[in-house]
Motif scaffolding. Sequence first.
Motif, PDB file in Angstrom:
ATOM      1  N   ILE A  19       0.847  -1.189   0.000  1.00 29.98           N
ATOM      2  CA  ILE A  19       0.000   0.000   0.000  1.00 29.98           C
ATOM      3  C   ILE A  19       0.884   1.241   0.000  1.00 29.98           C
ATOM      4  O   ILE A  19       1.814   1.349   0.807  1.00 29.98           O
ATOM      5  N   VAL A  20       0.590   2.151  -0.906  1.00 29.54           N
ATOM      6  CA  VAL A  20       1.237   3.463  -0.930  1.00 29.54           C
ATOM      7  C   VAL A  20       0.190   4.486  -0.522  1.00 29.54           C
ATOM      8  O   VAL A  20      -0.923   4.494  -1.057  1.00 29.54           O
ATOM      9  N   SER A  21       0.526   5.343   0.436  1.00 35.88           N
ATOM     10  CA  SER A  21      -0.421   6.350   0.908  1.00 35.88           C
ATOM     11  C   SER A  21       0.125   7.755   0.695  1.00 35.88           C
ATOM     12  O   SER A  21       1.276   8.047   1.022  1.00 35.88           O
ATOM     13  N   LEU A  22      -0.728   8.607   0.145  1.00 34.43           N
ATOM     14  CA  LEU A  22      -0.447  10.042   0.049  1.00 34.43           C
ATOM     15  C   LEU A  22      -1.307  10.817   1.040  1.00 34.43           C
ATOM     16  O   LEU A  22      -1.283  12.049   1.053  1.00 34.43           O
ATOM     17  N   ALA A  23      -2.092  10.105   1.840  1.00 34.32           N
ATOM     18  CA  ALA A  23      -3.107  10.723   2.697  1.00 34.32           C
ATOM     19  C   ALA A  23      -2.471  11.324   3.949  1.00 34.32           C
ATOM     20  O   ALA A  23      -1.719  10.653   4.662  1.00 34.32           O
ATOM     21  N   LEU A  24      -2.815  12.583   4.222  1.00 37.57           N
ATOM     22  CA  LEU A  24      -2.241  13.319   5.341  1.00 37.57           C
ATOM     23  C   LEU A  24      -3.271  13.539   6.436  1.00 37.57           C
ATOM     24  O   LEU A  24      -4.423  13.134   6.327  1.00 37.57           O
ATOM     25  N   ASN A  25      -2.832  14.205   7.509  1.00 36.35           N
ATOM     26  CA  ASN A  25      -3.665  14.527   8.672  1.00 36.35           C
ATOM     27  C   ASN A  25      -4.074  13.262   9.420  1.00 36.35           C
ATOM     28  O   ASN A  25      -3.222  12.424   9.685  1.00 36.35           O
ATOM     29  N   LEU A  26      -5.354  13.062   9.739  1.00 33.08           N
ATOM     30  CA  LEU A  26      -5.724  11.940  10.601  1.00 33.08           C
ATOM     31  C   LEU A  26      -6.336  10.740   9.886  1.00 33.08           C
ATOM     32  O   LEU A  26      -5.868   9.620  10.078  1.00 33.08           O
ATOM     33  N   PRO A  27      -7.384  10.886   9.073  1.00 33.92           N
ATOM     34  CA  PRO A  27      -8.062   9.683   8.553  1.00 33.92           C
ATOM     35  C   PRO A  27      -7.148   8.739   7.780  1.00 33.92           C
ATOM     36  O   PRO A  27      -7.172   7.519   8.009  1.00 33.92           O
ATOM     37  N   GLY A  28      -6.325   9.278   6.867  1.00 30.88           N
ATOM     38  CA  GLY A  28      -5.443   8.432   6.079  1.00 30.88           C
ATOM     39  C   GLY A  28      -4.415   7.694   6.920  1.00 30.88           C
ATOM     40  O   GLY A  28      -4.296   6.469   6.845  1.00 30.88           O
TER      41      GLY A  28
END
Length: 306
Positions: A19-28
């Motif tokens: 899994i590659v994530s670009l999601a920032l802050n809290l939910p990601g």
Amino acid sequence: MATTSPSRSRSLPLRGVRIVSLALNLPGPAALMRLRELGARCLKVEPPGPGTTAAGRPIPGDPMGQYDVGAYTVMHEGIRIVTLNLKDEQGRAQLAKELAVADVLLTSFRPSALAKLGLGWRRLHRSYPQLSVVQIVGALGERAEEPGHDLTYLAEAGLVIGTELPPTLLADMAGALMASEAVLACVLQSRVIGKGKRRQVALADAAQWLALPRTWGLTLPSGAVGGAHAGYRVYPCRDGRVAMAALEPHFARALFAVAGLPPPDVRAPFAPQSHQAIATWVLGKTCSQLDELAVEHDIPLYTLPH
């Protein structure tokens, strides 16, 4: 960091999934934390940070790492983090290498921002047919471009009462669970059809899902778990409070018995006199006395000090 035993590693449902994530802050990041616990191999891509700390350490590019280092650290334990500037060619080229061997891309950008970065679904699917994409957005459809946050989505769902802030970030955390669920669904589907799938998770929908019991009337003041049932309330006691949850008939009977009340019929727990009698009884007990009675009579409650 604790190591995973071989037997547990074999039982992890996402073992071998990248899994590659670009999601920032809290939910990601919260979703990524859950996915790592399920065995996924997780990579977090962050933009360059605003500089270094007084100790010379790089400041994370994720805002969460700037305003709450503790939460950031917990959520990223066991996750590889790389810093890439996706606005330049070198950063995009490095991301392309990671996506070529990834199973799922997790994002939290607005659709227009993804398109500017060349990360729209159609383009990604054409370049990486195996790649599934889970997009965390504020709301679905035309509202996906609207700014919002946990507080605004909870307010819209009717979960902000008065002027007090909710005790936790309900929409963000529920959205994280829904995002991890979406990743699982994509992995299952892609294994069947041999191609990546796309799913969107809306934080507004997560808040609405959490609000369903209130929509149904269950948690309104007139509802059984909103205060109308005498066995399901928070009462003051001699040295604190007690969260009483004697809702089911057998628990209600046990509570009424220890409080010295007649065995209740279906209507009795909703009667004002029952509320007053139990409130008076609880007020005369200490937290430790209530804890002992809970164990002795099998009554679900949790005491809280002042």
